[in-house]
Design an enzyme around this catalytic site. Structure first.
Site, PDB file in Angstrom:
ATOM      1  N   ARG A 165       0.839  -1.193   0.000  1.00  0.00           N
ATOM      2  CA  ARG A 165       0.000   0.000   0.000  1.00  0.00           C
ATOM      3  C   ARG A 165       0.875   1.244   0.000  1.00  0.00           C
ATOM      4  O   ARG A 165       1.681   1.428   0.912  1.00  0.00           O
ATOM      5  CB  ARG A 165      -0.907  -0.017   1.229  1.00  0.00           C
ATOM      6  N   THR A 178      -0.773   7.604  -1.246  1.00  0.00           N
ATOM      7  CA  THR A 178      -2.077   7.506  -1.923  1.00  0.00           C
ATOM      8  C   THR A 178      -2.974   6.440  -1.289  1.00  0.00           C
ATOM      9  O   THR A 178      -4.180   6.415  -1.555  1.00  0.00           O
ATOM     10  CB  THR A 178      -1.877   7.111  -3.396  1.00  0.00           C
ATOM     11  N   ASP A 222      -4.000  -9.502  12.507  1.00  0.00           N
ATOM     12  CA  ASP A 222      -3.253  -9.517  11.243  1.00  0.00           C
ATOM     13  C   ASP A 222      -2.951 -10.970  10.871  1.00  0.00           C
ATOM     14  O   ASP A 222      -2.168 -11.649  11.550  1.00  0.00           O
ATOM     15  CB  ASP A 222      -1.950  -8.720  11.406  1.00  0.00           C
ATOM     16  N   ASP A 238       0.790 -11.824  10.282  1.00  0.00           N
ATOM     17  CA  ASP A 238       1.547 -11.896  11.544  1.00  0.00           C
ATOM     18  C   ASP A 238       1.210 -13.149  12.312  1.00  0.00           C
ATOM     19  O   ASP A 238       2.084 -13.794  12.895  1.00  0.00           O
ATOM     20  CB  ASP A 238       1.246 -10.666  12.415  1.00  0.00           C
TER      21      ASP A 238
HETATM   22  N1  URA Z   1      -5.552  -7.842   6.962  1.00  0.00           N
HETATM   23  C1  URA Z   1      -5.424  -8.595   8.078  1.00  0.00           C
HETATM   24  O1  URA Z   1      -4.514  -9.405   8.188  1.00  0.00           O
HETATM   25  N2  URA Z   1      -6.326  -8.450   9.064  1.00  0.00           N
HETATM   26  C2  URA Z   1      -7.352  -7.593   8.980  1.00  0.00           C
HETATM   27  O2  URA Z   1      -8.164  -7.525   9.910  1.00  0.00           O
HETATM   28  C3  URA Z   1      -7.467  -6.810   7.812  1.00  0.00           C
HETATM   29  C4  URA Z   1      -6.561  -6.951   6.826  1.00  0.00           C
END
Ligand code: URA
Length: 211
Positions: free
Chosen positions: A106, A110, A202, A205
């Site tokens: 990302r 922007t 995430d 992660d």
């Molecule tokens: N990506 C993720 O890993 N978790 C989220 O909640 C949103 C995007």
């Protein structure tokens, strides 16, 4: 469009495993094991409409016309990096699938997805193409990845995730109404940081043990 755009895979085993995965105390190893198990079940549903033909085989008893998958091997496309967690399980079920990767980050200014890697199988126009990413959040990277795959000729696409936010589903519906979305759950919303609520945090992660 005749096809249903959103399918929630509410098989009891999928729902049970997903609940465990959401728990914050689940270890990286546990999360990974559950993701592998759940991806087999999700793959079973997303491939339900693969075309069959028949082939002549001989059993120990007699000859028969037996069903077999028609056409070219399907293509699995992982959106890096979290897509790889789903990919590994699905490949156990469909070991002959062709595999591609799309890497997007990302742009901090922007906030739009920028491609840094793309390698996809040939003849995408003749393959069912299943794009995998565990979290359909804003939908920006999914839409960008599918834009790219359509440029490469993909026509028969599916998008498979574990969790979806209503915002992401709507973004996909607007941009790619021809691409059915399969998910184990449709959560409430996104928070201000783009995380799915209640979600599972995430996904990258949690599966790779990074922070
Ligand atoms: N990506 C993720 O890993 N978790 C989220 O909640 C949103 C995007």
């Amino acid at each position: 469009m005749n096809k249903q755009h959103l399918t929630i895979i509410n098989h009891p085993l999928v729902q049970h495993k997903l609940t465990i995965m959401r728990k914050k105390e689940v270890s990286t190893a546990g999360f990974r094991r559950l993701l592998r198990e759940i991806s087999l079940l999700l793959a079973y549903e997303v491939t339900r409409e693969l075309e069959l033909t028949t082939t002549t085989i001989e059993t120990p008893i007699c000859e028969m016309q037996a069903p077999t998958l028609e056409g070219k091997k399907l293509a699995l496309i992982s959106i890096l990096r979290a897509g790889n967690g789903l990919l590994d399980g699905i490949l156990e079920l469909i070991p002959g699938a062709r595999v591609g990767f799309v890497g997007l980050y990302r742009d901090p200014e922007t906030l739009q997805p920028v491609e840094y890697y793309c390698k996809v199988p040939n003849a995408l126009d003749a393959r069912m193409t299943i794009v995998v990413d565990p979290m359909l959040a804003t939908g920006n990277s999914s839409v960008a990845a599918i834009d790219k795959l359509k440029e490469h000729g993909a026509k028969n696409l599916r998008f498979l995730c574990l969790l979806a936010a209503p915002e992401g589903v709507e973004r996909m519906r607007q941009a790619h109404p021809d691409v059915p979305v399969f998910t184990a759950a449709l959560d409430e919303r996104l928070d201000d940081h783009g995380y799915i609520v209640p979600g599972l945090g995430d996904a990258g992660d949690r599966m790779f043990g990074t922070k």
